[in-house]
Design a protein around this motif. Structure first.
Motif, short mmCIF file in Angstrom:
data_model
loop_
_atom_site.label_atom_id
_atom_site.label_comp_id
_atom_site.label_asym_id
_atom_site.label_seq_id
_atom_site.Cartn_x
_atom_site.Cartn_y
_atom_site.Cartn_z
N ARG A 1 0.86 -1.18 0.00
CA ARG A 1 0.00 0.00 0.00
C ARG A 1 0.90 1.23 0.00
N ARG B 1 -5.71 -5.64 -12.70
CA ARG B 1 -6.59 -6.05 -11.60
C ARG B 1 -5.89 -5.92 -10.25
N ARG C 1 -5.08 -2.25 -9.20
CA ARG C 1 -6.23 -1.53 -8.64
C ARG C 1 -6.45 -1.89 -7.17
N VAL C 2 -6.18 -3.14 -6.81
CA VAL C 2 -6.36 -3.56 -5.42
C VAL C 2 -5.33 -2.87 -4.52
N GLU D 1 -5.71 0.78 -4.06
CA GLU D 1 -7.02 1.15 -3.50
C GLU D 1 -7.75 2.09 -4.47
N HIS D 2 -7.79 1.65 -5.70
CA HIS D 2 -8.26 2.46 -6.83
C HIS D 2 -9.68 2.05 -7.20
N ASP D 3 -10.60 3.01 -7.17
CA ASP D 3 -11.98 2.71 -7.56
C ASP D 3 -12.35 3.50 -8.82
N ASP D 4 -13.58 3.32 -9.29
CA ASP D 4 -13.99 3.92 -10.55
C ASP D 4 -14.05 5.44 -10.50
N ALA D 5 -14.08 6.02 -9.31
CA ALA D 5 -14.12 7.48 -9.18
C ALA D 5 -12.72 8.09 -9.07
N SER D 6 -11.68 7.26 -9.07
CA SER D 6 -10.32 7.77 -8.88
C SER D 6 -9.88 8.62 -10.08
N TRP E 1 -6.00 1.87 -17.48
CA TRP E 1 -7.27 2.36 -16.94
C TRP E 1 -7.22 3.87 -16.99
N GLY F 1 -12.39 3.94 -18.29
CA GLY F 1 -12.32 2.63 -17.66
C GLY F 1 -11.17 1.82 -18.19
#
Length: 265
Positions: free
Chosen positions: A40, A69, A72-73, A76-81, A94, A99
């Motif tokens: 992290r 994949r 992103r884990v 700590e990457h989400d679709d709003a990043s 990405w 996306g």
């Protein structure tokens, strides 16, 4: 490296019309971990990354050998990043608002990948501290937790397997990892692609390992390469560790904020 020197080197980047900050993850923003999925960003590094990404005309991208994949884990990457990503050494991307951008997978290559992973897992079974990492386009041999003799043996055994069945695959070495892939993109590919997609006028790229040197050597005269930690490098700037690199990013964020007329805390 003193703050004054840093500011002199960072000034052109702070004032460039559109800046790309492309950063390796493991060893550059996050300490190396015995369990790779535990990685992290250090809090100080995350704060600086987020501060830069919030600035106008500033794109921040994470560039990694990890699969998209897994990247992103750990990020700590989400679709709003707002962060852009380049995974698998520049074979997967990405992009905010778009996306995932992934290449077509050839069924024969995928089948060979799965076969070689199984052979590597079987050949290294029982080797203490050795882990075969599934990758989108190949596999990795992790030996951070193994003793030196076991690590050398594991690398040699998997080398023999890949050489026998897939001699054209790309082979890369890193910190206690040996990687193989049927795609041949490197981090220089990632930086070139990100530069084009972001429309960047200048790039800062930072990394800590051998695979990052491809990207550093590809940089132009208006760009800046940074090496985090020891090792032979083509980078203009070397910093001691992740904390020192976070300090450099903090200086850049503040300078660019001032240059763009954005208030800073």
């Amino acid at each position: 490296m003193t703050t004054t020197v840093a500011e002199d080197l960072l000034e052109p980047l702070a004032r460039t019309p559109r800046l790309l900050v492309a950063l390796d993850f493991d060893g550059t923003l996050s300490p190396l971990q015995n369990e790779p999925m535990d990685a992290r960003m250090l809090p100080a590094a995350r704060r600086c990354v987020e501060a830069l990404a919030a600035l106008p005309d500033t794109v921040v991208a994470l560039v990694s050998g990890r699969s998209l994949r897994d990247l992103r884990v750990i990020a700590e990457h989400d679709d709003a990043s707002p962060l852009w990503l380049a995974g698998s050494h520049g074979a997967e991307y990405w992009q905010p608002g778009v996306g995932a951008i992934e290449p077509h997978e050839d069924p024969e290559e995928v089948a060979l990948r799965d076969r070689l992973r199984a052979l590597a897992e079987e050949a290294t079974r029982g080797m203490a501290g050795v882990w075969i990492e599934p990758k989108t386009f190949g596999l990795g041999v992790h030996t951070r937790r193994a003793d030196a003799v076991t690590a050398e043996h594991a690398d040699r055994v998997v080398d023999d397997i890949v050489r026998a069945h897939a001699p054209a695959w790309r082979r890369r070495t890193g910190h206690n990892i040996l990687e193989y892939a049927f795609r041949h993109e490197g981090k220089d590919t990632a930086v070139r692609t990100l530069r084009e997609r972001a429309g960047a006028s200048a790039v800062l790229f930072a990394g800590d390992d051998v695979t990052d040197e491809d990207a550093i050597r590809s940089l132009g005269r208006d760009d800046l390469g940074v090496r985090v930690g020891p090792g032979e490098t083509a980078a203009t700037v070397t910093v001691a560790d992740i904390a020192a690199f976070a300090d450099l990013l903090d200086v850049l964020a503040r300078m660019r904020g001032r240059a763009l007329g954005v208030a800073s805390d």
